[in-house]
Scaffold this active site. Structure first.
Site, PDB file in Angstrom:
ATOM      1  CG  HIS A 172       4.874  -7.337  -2.290  1.00 52.77           C
ATOM      2  ND1 HIS A 172       5.769  -6.182  -2.482  1.00 52.77           N
ATOM      3  CD2 HIS A 172       3.956  -6.895  -1.461  1.00 52.77           C
ATOM      4  CE1 HIS A 172       5.368  -5.228  -1.495  1.00 52.77           C
ATOM      5  NE2 HIS A 172       4.617  -5.931  -0.937  1.00 52.77           N
ATOM      6  CG  HIS A 175       6.362  -1.369  -0.051  1.00 50.54           C
ATOM      7  ND1 HIS A 175       5.083  -1.550  -0.644  1.00 50.54           N
ATOM      8  CD2 HIS A 175       6.892  -0.368  -0.717  1.00 50.54           C
ATOM      9  CE1 HIS A 175       4.541  -0.492  -1.078  1.00 50.54           C
ATOM     10  NE2 HIS A 175       5.738  -0.003  -1.604  1.00 50.54           N
ATOM     11  CE1 TYR A 177       5.944  -7.069   4.602  1.00 53.76           C
ATOM     12  CE2 TYR A 177       5.695  -5.457   2.826  1.00 53.76           C
ATOM     13  CZ  TYR A 177       5.501  -6.133   4.206  1.00 53.76           C
ATOM     14  OH  TYR A 177       4.693  -5.161   4.935  1.00 53.76           O
TER      15      TYR A 177
HETATM   16  C1  FNR Z   1      -0.680  -0.699   1.345  1.00 52.51           C
HETATM   17  N1  FNR Z   1       0.422  -1.085   0.508  1.00 52.51           N
HETATM   18  C2  FNR Z   1       0.710  -2.061   0.040  1.00 52.51           C
HETATM   19  N2  FNR Z   1       1.565  -2.229  -0.813  1.00 52.51           N
HETATM   20  C3  FNR Z   1       1.840  -3.424  -1.552  1.00 52.51           C
HETATM   21  O1  FNR Z   1       2.787  -3.638  -2.637  1.00 52.51           O
HETATM   22  N3  FNR Z   1       1.112  -4.900  -0.962  1.00 52.51           N
HETATM   23  C4  FNR Z   1       0.102  -4.643  -0.035  1.00 52.51           C
HETATM   24  O2  FNR Z   1      -0.573  -5.622   0.064  1.00 52.51           O
HETATM   25  C5  FNR Z   1      -0.019  -3.180   0.572  1.00 52.51           C
HETATM   26  N4  FNR Z   1      -0.967  -2.953   1.523  1.00 52.51           N
HETATM   27  C6  FNR Z   1      -1.264  -1.854   1.679  1.00 52.51           C
HETATM   28  C7  FNR Z   1      -2.395  -1.852   2.571  1.00 52.51           C
HETATM   29  C8  FNR Z   1      -2.947  -0.279   3.205  1.00 52.51           C
HETATM   30  C9  FNR Z   1      -3.969  -0.528   3.767  1.00 52.51           C
HETATM   31  C10 FNR Z   1      -2.199   0.551   2.795  1.00 52.51           C
HETATM   32  C11 FNR Z   1      -2.681   2.140   2.956  1.00 52.51           C
HETATM   33  C12 FNR Z   1      -0.992   0.619   1.927  1.00 52.51           C
HETATM   34  C13 FNR Z   1       1.029   0.207  -0.151  1.00 52.51           C
HETATM   35  C14 FNR Z   1       0.034   0.884  -1.191  1.00 52.51           C
HETATM   36  O3  FNR Z   1      -0.099  -0.069  -2.573  1.00 52.51           O
HETATM   37  C15 FNR Z   1       0.295   2.047  -1.911  1.00 52.51           C
HETATM   38  O4  FNR Z   1       1.681   1.942  -2.274  1.00 52.51           O
HETATM   39  C16 FNR Z   1       0.585   3.124  -0.885  1.00 52.51           C
HETATM   40  O5  FNR Z   1      -0.566   3.116   0.016  1.00 52.51           O
HETATM   41  C17 FNR Z   1       0.965   4.576  -1.357  1.00 52.51           C
HETATM   42  O6  FNR Z   1      -0.007   4.832  -2.214  1.00 52.51           O
HETATM   43  P1  FNR Z   1      -1.314   5.952  -1.933  1.00 52.51           P
HETATM   44  O7  FNR Z   1      -2.104   5.491  -0.956  1.00 52.51           O
HETATM   45  O8  FNR Z   1      -0.592   7.155  -1.660  1.00 52.51           O
HETATM   46  O9  FNR Z   1      -1.790   5.929  -3.532  1.00 52.51           O
END
Ligand code: FNR
Length: 365
Positions: A172, A175, A177
């Protein structure tokens, strides 16, 4: 499993990837049996699933009840979940994570300050459900000689992931982190070899890639970046240059995939208009390229048809539609997701209760 000039046949038949999604139901940082049903519901033959972000150590945590993979108990708890995905023919990667400064001392061993590339505190954040405010403890800046320890945690986690039966790990690096806290120039204020120039800022991410590849082999390693995102106050003054540098640098290690969040996704659920795209990074990276962020069926098909991605990861739609690939195949209606329940601790509601498609109803329509 994947080939360097494309994807394995199995993957080609299912380009719809489960994006990593934190669900906060791993009590005490230990994955729970209810995750068996959740992940296996979302498995289709030859489909890639990426787990929710999973801590590499006891300093890696911040959100309550997120899973880890640094103890024997956690590894044992992942095993039946991985087995269930494999039993349905899925390919399962564990997303390994360190939150860095996105934490508070209540989640840290001995109540210590979170550790990061820097000592800049984050502004308190309203929880995504609109209730309450998350407080962040000002971080302690890691000394240069401590950085190899964090890299080593990222080395041990994949070893454990292999023991748990996963097919690979996704680092990861996105975002806001820990990895982002090193690579982004609006966060990283270091003056050692991990700060300053682009090369220096990306050193932490690439040290981790090197360690993980050395530990489990490049064919089992993917990484996620979000150069354009500014989640958790982690912006960069030149995200294009950053994304391109990382995509090129990864080629040296031969890892199996690079997963990038779209520039149009600044924060989850907020799509902005931007002329930026992932195309330069996609062209630069030699392996399988996964795009994600704000995709629907039409966008996803278009991205693949135009060669902008090999695979597309879906977050919110997959969360609410356990049979998303089937629904896309049939162009069937989708269940709506309920944002307020993304992180509730209930183990059924808005977790495993989202219904599957009723094919008979479709036929009779
Ligand atoms: C996330 N996202 C996310 N990203 C990541 O790298 N690790 C994670 O654990 C999480 N957790 C997470 C939880 C929830 C409830 C949401 C809604 C999002 C981001 C996710 O992987 C994704 O990048 C975003 O949701 C945008 O994509 P969609 O939803 O538009 O398809």
């Amino acid at each position: 499993m994947f080939s360097r000039d494309g994807c394995i046949d199995l993957i080609i038949h299912c380009r719809v990837v489960l994006a990593p999604l934190t669900r906060q139901k791993s009590y005490g940082n230990v994955p729970q049996p209810h995750a068996i049903l959740y992940y296996s519901q979302r498995t289709s033959k030859g489909g890639l699933l990426i787990t929710e972000a999973t801590g590499v150590s006891d300093t890696a945590q911040r959100y309550p009840d997120t899973p880890g993979i640094w103890t024997k108990e956690q590894v044992e708890a992942w095993k039946p979940i991985v087995n269930a995905v494999h039993a349905k023919g899925g390919i399962f990667f564990c997303q390994i994570w360190h939150v860095g400064r996105v934490s508070n001392s209540g989640f840290q061993p001995n109540g210590q300050a979170p550790i990061s590339s820097n000592d800049k505190p984050l502004t308190p954040e309203i929880h995504s459900n609109g209730i309450g405010v998350a407080q962040f403890t000002p971080p302690r800046q890691l000394r240069t000689d401590e950085i190899p320890e964090i890299v080593n945690d990222f080395r041990l986690a994949p070893r454990n992931a292999m023991e748990a039966g996963f097919d690979g790990v996704e680092i990861h690096g996105a975002h806001g982190y820990q990895t982002d806290q090193f690579s982004k120039d609006q966060v990283n204020n270091r003056t050692d070899q991990y700060g300053g120039s682009l090369k220096n800022r990306c050193r932490f991410a690439l040290d981790i890639v090197e360690a993980v590849v050395d530990e489990i082999g490049a064919d089992k390693v993917g990484i996620r970046f979000s150069p354009f995102a500014d989640y958790m106050e982690s912006g960069d003054s030149n995200p294009k240059e950053l994304g391109l540098y990382l995509a090129n640098a990864l080629n040296k290690y031969g890892i199996v995939y690079c997963h990038m969040s779209e520039p149009r996704m600044k924060t989850v659920g907020e799509k902005i208009e931007t002329p930026d795209s992932l195309v330069p990074m996609r062209k630069a990276f030699n392996g399988t390229f996964i795009a994600s962020g704000g995709y629907d069926r039409e966008d996803g098909n278009k991205a693949v048809a135009e060669g902008r991605a090999d695979l597309v990861a879906f977050g919110r739609w997959f969360l609410a539609n356990p049979d998303l690939p089937k629904r896309f195949e049939l162009n069937a209606p989708l269940n709506k997701y309920i944002r307020e329940t993304f992180y509730v601790s209930d183990t059924v509601l808005c977790y495993t209760h989202y219904p599957f498609l009723d094919i008979t109803a479709l036929v009779s329509d």
